[in-house]
Design a protein around this motif. Structure first.
Motif, PDB file in Angstrom:
ATOM      1  N   VAL A   1     -32.556  22.658  63.735  1.00  0.00           N
ATOM      2  CA  VAL A   1     -32.203  22.059  65.017  1.00  0.00           C
ATOM      3  C   VAL A   1     -31.115  21.018  64.795  1.00  0.00           C
ATOM      4  O   VAL A   1     -31.274  20.118  63.974  1.00  0.00           O
ATOM      5  CB  VAL A   1     -33.425  21.375  65.675  1.00  0.00           C
ATOM      6  N   VAL A   2     -30.025  21.178  65.515  1.00  0.00           N
ATOM      7  CA  VAL A   2     -28.977  20.164  65.585  1.00  0.00           C
ATOM      8  C   VAL A   2     -28.712  19.957  67.070  1.00  0.00           C
ATOM      9  O   VAL A   2     -28.258  20.869  67.754  1.00  0.00           O
ATOM     10  CB  VAL A   2     -27.695  20.584  64.843  1.00  0.00           C
ATOM     11  N   ASN A   3     -29.055  18.780  67.553  1.00  0.00           N
ATOM     12  CA  ASN A   3     -28.949  18.473  68.977  1.00  0.00           C
ATOM     13  C   ASN A   3     -28.143  17.181  69.089  1.00  0.00           C
ATOM     14  O   ASN A   3     -28.586  16.132  68.618  1.00  0.00           O
ATOM     15  CB  ASN A   3     -30.359  18.309  69.550  1.00  0.00           C
TER      16      ASN A   3
ATOM     17  N   THR B   1     -16.158   2.725  73.839  1.00  0.00           N
ATOM     18  CA  THR B   1     -17.047   2.917  72.700  1.00  0.00           C
ATOM     19  C   THR B   1     -17.723   4.270  72.838  1.00  0.00           C
ATOM     20  O   THR B   1     -18.177   4.633  73.930  1.00  0.00           O
ATOM     21  CB  THR B   1     -18.111   1.802  72.656  1.00  0.00           C
ATOM     22  N   LEU B   2     -17.794   5.009  71.749  1.00  0.00           N
ATOM     23  CA  LEU B   2     -18.496   6.289  71.730  1.00  0.00           C
ATOM     24  C   LEU B   2     -19.901   6.062  71.190  1.00  0.00           C
ATOM     25  O   LEU B   2     -20.075   5.531  70.090  1.00  0.00           O
ATOM     26  CB  LEU B   2     -17.755   7.302  70.847  1.00  0.00           C
ATOM     27  N   VAL B   3     -20.894   6.454  71.992  1.00  0.00           N
ATOM     28  CA  VAL B   3     -22.287   6.402  71.548  1.00  0.00           C
ATOM     29  C   VAL B   3     -22.738   7.843  71.355  1.00  0.00           C
ATOM     30  O   VAL B   3     -22.564   8.683  72.241  1.00  0.00           O
ATOM     31  CB  VAL B   3     -23.186   5.677  72.572  1.00  0.00           C
ATOM     32  N   THR B   4     -23.299   8.110  70.190  1.00  0.00           N
ATOM     33  CA  THR B   4     -23.759   9.455  69.849  1.00  0.00           C
ATOM     34  C   THR B   4     -25.232   9.388  69.482  1.00  0.00           C
ATOM     35  O   THR B   4     -25.650   8.496  68.729  1.00  0.00           O
ATOM     36  CB  THR B   4     -22.960  10.028  68.661  1.00  0.00           C
ATOM     37  N   HIS B   5     -26.005  10.316  70.009  1.00  0.00           N
ATOM     38  CA  HIS B   5     -27.397  10.479  69.581  1.00  0.00           C
ATOM     39  C   HIS B   5     -27.523  11.882  69.021  1.00  0.00           C
ATOM     40  O   HIS B   5     -27.122  12.858  69.665  1.00  0.00           O
ATOM     41  CB  HIS B   5     -28.383  10.306  70.734  1.00  0.00           C
ATOM     42  N   SER B   6     -28.078  11.986  67.818  1.00  0.00           N
ATOM     43  CA  SER B   6     -28.229  13.280  67.149  1.00  0.00           C
ATOM     44  C   SER B   6     -29.651  13.470  66.656  1.00  0.00           C
ATOM     45  O   SER B   6     -30.267  12.523  66.165  1.00  0.00           O
ATOM     46  CB  SER B   6     -27.304  13.373  65.928  1.00  0.00           C
ATOM     47  N   ILE B   7     -30.128  14.692  66.781  1.00  0.00           N
ATOM     48  CA  ILE B   7     -31.347  15.125  66.096  1.00  0.00           C
ATOM     49  C   ILE B   7     -30.898  16.159  65.081  1.00  0.00           C
ATOM     50  O   ILE B   7     -30.184  17.102  65.413  1.00  0.00           O
ATOM     51  CB  ILE B   7     -32.370  15.757  67.054  1.00  0.00           C
ATOM     52  N   ILE B   8     -31.326  15.957  63.850  1.00  0.00           N
ATOM     53  CA  ILE B   8     -31.071  16.918  62.779  1.00  0.00           C
ATOM     54  C   ILE B   8     -32.415  17.127  62.100  1.00  0.00           C
ATOM     55  O   ILE B   8     -32.935  16.223  61.438  1.00  0.00           O
ATOM     56  CB  ILE B   8     -30.015  16.393  61.784  1.00  0.00           C
ATOM     57  N   MET B   9     -32.995  18.297  62.315  1.00  0.00           N
ATOM     58  CA  MET B   9     -34.339  18.538  61.791  1.00  0.00           C
ATOM     59  C   MET B   9     -34.600  20.023  61.629  1.00  0.00           C
ATOM     60  O   MET B   9     -33.808  20.855  62.069  1.00  0.00           O
ATOM     61  CB  MET B   9     -35.396  17.922  62.710  1.00  0.00           C
TER      62      MET B   9
ATOM     63  N   TRP C   1     -35.911  19.975  76.201  1.00  0.00           N
ATOM     64  CA  TRP C   1     -35.481  19.730  77.580  1.00  0.00           C
ATOM     65  C   TRP C   1     -35.756  18.296  78.003  1.00  0.00           C
ATOM     66  O   TRP C   1     -34.922  17.647  78.631  1.00  0.00           O
ATOM     67  CB  TRP C   1     -36.164  20.715  78.520  1.00  0.00           C
ATOM     68  N   LEU C   2     -36.954  17.817  77.650  1.00  0.00           N
ATOM     69  CA  LEU C   2     -37.308  16.439  77.975  1.00  0.00           C
ATOM     70  C   LEU C   2     -36.435  15.459  77.203  1.00  0.00           C
ATOM     71  O   LEU C   2     -35.945  14.469  77.753  1.00  0.00           O
ATOM     72  CB  LEU C   2     -38.793  16.208  77.693  1.00  0.00           C
ATOM     73  N   HIS C   3     -36.220  15.748  75.926  1.00  0.00           N
ATOM     74  CA  HIS C   3     -35.362  14.906  75.102  1.00  0.00           C
ATOM     75  C   HIS C   3     -33.947  14.818  75.675  1.00  0.00           C
ATOM     76  O   HIS C   3     -33.380  13.723  75.782  1.00  0.00           O
ATOM     77  CB  HIS C   3     -35.307  15.448  73.666  1.00  0.00           C
ATOM     78  N   ASP C   4     -33.380  15.953  76.032  1.00  0.00           N
ATOM     79  CA  ASP C   4     -32.011  15.958  76.560  1.00  0.00           C
ATOM     80  C   ASP C   4     -31.907  15.084  77.811  1.00  0.00           C
ATOM     81  O   ASP C   4     -30.962  14.300  77.961  1.00  0.00           O
ATOM     82  CB  ASP C   4     -31.558  17.383  76.875  1.00  0.00           C
TER      83      ASP C   4
END
Length: 163
Positions: A3-5, A97-105, A122-125
């Motif tokens: 998963v890369v989100n 400013t660029l704010v990035t949130h990533s999930i890598i799992m 879906w909830l996370h997004d």
């Protein structure tokens, strides 16, 4: 399943202002997390490396904390979520400013993959887009609120019924 989100938002604020907001994450005066519609992010002793906490059923540990640029959380729960999620803050120019949130799992079994694909993703997004709205709304007169999909509305309805 790998998963890369990734979610990114350009915030029309200087980096120093965004960093000030990010430093409130999980505190009583949190100016990032959309606490009005989502389970609050909590850490007993605040954001510190090694501190354990989370939101809702999601549990994690602070793995790295560089308030000016990066916060990394390592997943602890649900079991089978092996990896991290992180916030990154990058100056684009003096006022952006660029704010990035990533999930890598990796999801490690069928049930965890199913939970991710059908619900948690879906909830996370929706939650992350609402968090980005919260960051922006600190400096906007007309407030933003990213609308939820019908699927997110349905999942939230179901979750309220089973609690």
């Amino acid at each position: 399943m790998n998963v890369v989100n990734i979610h990114k938002r350009h915030i029309n604020q200087p980096k120093a202002d965004v960093v000030r907001l990010i430093k409130t994450l999980s505190k009583k005066e949190d100016k990032v997390w959309p606490n009005d519609n989502w389970p609050p992010m909590r850490f007993k002793n605040g954001l510190k490396v090694g501190e354990k906490g989370g939101h809702g059923i999601i549990r994690y540990e602070v793995e790295a904390f560089f308030p000016e640029r990066l916060i990394v959380f390592k997943f602890l729960q649900p079991k089978g979520f092996n990896g991290i999620h992180k916030f990154e803050i990058e100056e684009i120019n003096a006022n952006t400013t660029l704010v990035t949130h990533s999930i890598i799992m990796k999801t490690m079994n069928f049930m965890t993959t199913l939970k991710w694909v059908l619900a948690i993703r879906w909830l996370h997004d929706a939650l992350i887009e609402n968090a980005f709205d919260t960051i922006e709304n600190n400096s906007l007169e007309i407030k933003k609120h990213t609308t939820w999909s019908i699927w997110v509305e349905f999942l939230r309805f179901i979750l309220k019924k089973i609690r």
